[in-house]
Design a protein around this motif. Structure first.
Motif, short mmCIF file in Angstrom:
data_model
loop_
_atom_site.label_atom_id
_atom_site.label_comp_id
_atom_site.label_asym_id
_atom_site.label_seq_id
_atom_site.Cartn_x
_atom_site.Cartn_y
_atom_site.Cartn_z
N ALA A 218 12.38 18.85 0.00
CA ALA A 218 12.98 19.51 -1.17
C ALA A 218 12.11 20.70 -1.61
CB ALA A 218 13.16 18.51 -2.31
N TYR A 219 10.80 20.55 -1.54
CA TYR A 219 9.85 21.63 -1.86
C TYR A 219 10.10 22.82 -0.94
CZ TYR A 219 5.18 23.87 -1.64
OH TYR A 219 4.12 24.75 -1.62
N LYS A 220 10.20 22.56 0.36
CA LYS A 220 10.38 23.64 1.33
C LYS A 220 11.78 24.26 1.27
CE LYS A 220 6.93 21.99 4.63
NZ LYS A 220 6.70 21.50 5.99
N ALA A 221 12.74 23.54 0.71
CA ALA A 221 14.11 24.04 0.59
C ALA A 221 14.34 24.80 -0.73
CB ALA A 221 15.09 22.88 0.69
N HIS A 222 13.37 24.75 -1.63
CA HIS A 222 13.53 25.37 -2.95
C HIS A 222 13.54 26.90 -2.81
CE1 HIS A 222 12.78 26.34 -7.15
NE2 HIS A 222 13.10 25.08 -7.43
N PRO A 223 14.35 27.60 -3.61
CA PRO A 223 14.41 29.07 -3.54
C PRO A 223 13.07 29.77 -3.81
CG PRO A 223 16.19 28.21 -4.91
CD PRO A 223 15.33 27.05 -4.54
N LEU B 181 0.89 33.03 -3.99
CA LEU B 181 1.02 31.64 -3.55
C LEU B 181 1.06 30.67 -4.73
CD1 LEU B 181 -1.40 31.73 -0.49
CD2 LEU B 181 1.10 31.44 -0.42
N MET B 182 0.44 31.03 -5.83
CA MET B 182 0.44 30.16 -7.02
C MET B 182 1.85 29.90 -7.52
SD MET B 182 -2.61 29.11 -7.80
CE MET B 182 -2.41 28.62 -9.50
N ARG B 183 2.79 30.79 -7.23
CA ARG B 183 4.19 30.58 -7.64
C ARG B 183 4.75 29.29 -7.07
NH1 ARG B 183 8.87 33.98 -6.53
NH2 ARG B 183 9.97 32.76 -8.07
N LEU B 184 4.24 28.88 -5.91
CA LEU B 184 4.71 27.63 -5.29
C LEU B 184 4.47 26.43 -6.20
CD1 LEU B 184 3.42 28.27 -1.66
CD2 LEU B 184 5.80 28.43 -2.46
N GLY B 185 3.50 26.53 -7.08
CA GLY B 185 3.21 25.46 -8.02
C GLY B 185 4.32 25.26 -9.05
N ASP B 186 5.23 26.21 -9.17
CA ASP B 186 6.38 26.08 -10.08
C ASP B 186 7.49 25.22 -9.49
OD1 ASP B 186 5.09 27.71 -11.92
OD2 ASP B 186 6.07 29.54 -11.21
N MET C 200 0.85 -1.18 0.00
CA MET C 200 0.00 0.00 0.00
C MET C 200 0.90 1.24 0.00
SD MET C 200 -2.86 1.14 2.82
CE MET C 200 -3.72 -0.38 2.65
N SER C 201 0.72 2.12 -0.97
CA SER C 201 1.54 3.33 -1.03
C SER C 201 0.87 4.45 -0.24
CB SER C 201 1.74 3.75 -2.48
OG SER C 201 0.53 4.17 -3.05
N SER C 202 1.67 5.40 0.15
CA SER C 202 1.14 6.54 0.90
C SER C 202 1.53 7.82 0.19
CB SER C 202 1.67 6.53 2.33
OG SER C 202 3.08 6.68 2.33
N VAL C 203 0.86 8.87 0.55
CA VAL C 203 1.13 10.20 0.00
C VAL C 203 1.05 11.19 1.15
CG1 VAL C 203 -1.30 10.60 -0.62
CG2 VAL C 203 0.51 11.83 -1.82
N ILE C 204 1.89 12.20 1.12
CA ILE C 204 1.83 13.26 2.12
C ILE C 204 0.98 14.38 1.55
CG2 ILE C 204 3.10 14.98 3.46
CD1 ILE C 204 5.49 13.04 3.39
N ARG C 205 -0.08 14.72 2.26
CA ARG C 205 -0.96 15.82 1.87
C ARG C 205 -0.57 17.04 2.71
NH1 ARG C 205 -4.70 13.10 -1.30
NH2 ARG C 205 -5.09 10.95 -0.66
N HIS C 206 -0.09 18.05 2.03
CA HIS C 206 0.37 19.30 2.65
C HIS C 206 -0.75 20.32 2.49
CE1 HIS C 206 3.15 22.51 3.76
NE2 HIS C 206 2.91 23.13 2.62
N ILE C 207 -1.33 20.76 3.61
CA ILE C 207 -2.47 21.66 3.58
C ILE C 207 -2.15 22.88 4.45
CG2 ILE C 207 -4.95 21.89 3.98
CD1 ILE C 207 -4.89 18.69 4.03
N VAL C 208 -2.29 24.07 3.86
CA VAL C 208 -1.97 25.30 4.58
C VAL C 208 -3.17 26.23 4.48
CG1 VAL C 208 -0.33 27.18 4.90
CG2 VAL C 208 0.45 25.01 3.93
N TYR D 275 -3.01 23.45 -1.18
CA TYR D 275 -3.07 22.00 -1.09
C TYR D 275 -2.03 21.42 -2.04
CZ TYR D 275 -4.65 17.21 -1.49
OH TYR D 275 -4.70 15.84 -1.49
N ALA D 276 -1.19 20.53 -1.51
CA ALA D 276 -0.20 19.87 -2.35
C ALA D 276 -0.04 18.43 -1.89
CB ALA D 276 1.14 20.60 -2.28
N GLU D 277 0.37 17.57 -2.82
CA GLU D 277 0.62 16.17 -2.50
C GLU D 277 2.07 15.84 -2.86
OE1 GLU D 277 -2.21 13.71 -4.52
OE2 GLU D 277 -3.89 14.50 -3.35
N PHE D 278 2.70 15.06 -1.97
CA PHE D 278 4.10 14.67 -2.15
C PHE D 278 4.23 13.17 -1.97
CE2 PHE D 278 3.96 19.04 -0.81
CZ PHE D 278 4.86 19.66 -1.67
N PRO D 279 5.08 12.53 -2.77
CA PRO D 279 5.22 11.07 -2.68
C PRO D 279 5.91 10.61 -1.41
CG PRO D 279 6.80 11.94 -4.24
CD PRO D 279 5.90 13.08 -3.83
N ASP D 280 6.72 11.49 -0.80
CA ASP D 280 7.45 11.10 0.41
C ASP D 280 7.99 12.35 1.12
OD1 ASP D 280 9.82 11.86 -1.03
OD2 ASP D 280 9.96 9.84 -1.84
#
Length: 100
Positions: free
Chosen positions: A69-74, A26-31, A1-9, A58-63
């Protein structure tokens, strides 16, 4: 069973600040390339107990590595610096889901 991290702010916008201006910022985060799904939504405010929330990211991450890496991105740091003065409140949750 795989899981996903749901990031909700949840955000509230300062009085006098245009919600769409904050949403567009905030839409810039989608880049940032690490999420599998990403959107910024305006709260419909249909629940009288949560009408102080203006925007939801709302974002989904595989792990956890992809989320970090998303939060560390410039783009994340730049967007946060620009949006922070326009918001009043911010609540964040990272929940692991197995619903796939």
């Amino acid at each position: 069973m795989s899981s996903v991290i749901r990031h909700i702010v949840f955000f509230s916008v300062r009085p006098g600040v245009d919600i769409e201006t904050v949403r567009n910022g905030l839409m810039r985060l989608g880049d940032i390339p690490h999420s599998d799904a990403f959107e910024v939504m305006v709260n419909g405010k249909t629940d009288p107990l949560s009408d102080e929330i203006d925007l939801v990211v709302y974002a989904e991450f595989p792990d956890a590595a992809a989320l970090e890496a998303y939060k560390a991105h410039p783009i994340w740091a730049d967007t946060t610096a620009k949006v922070r003065p326009m918001r009043e409140m911010r609540y964040s949750a990272d929940a692991v889901s197995t619903l796939g």
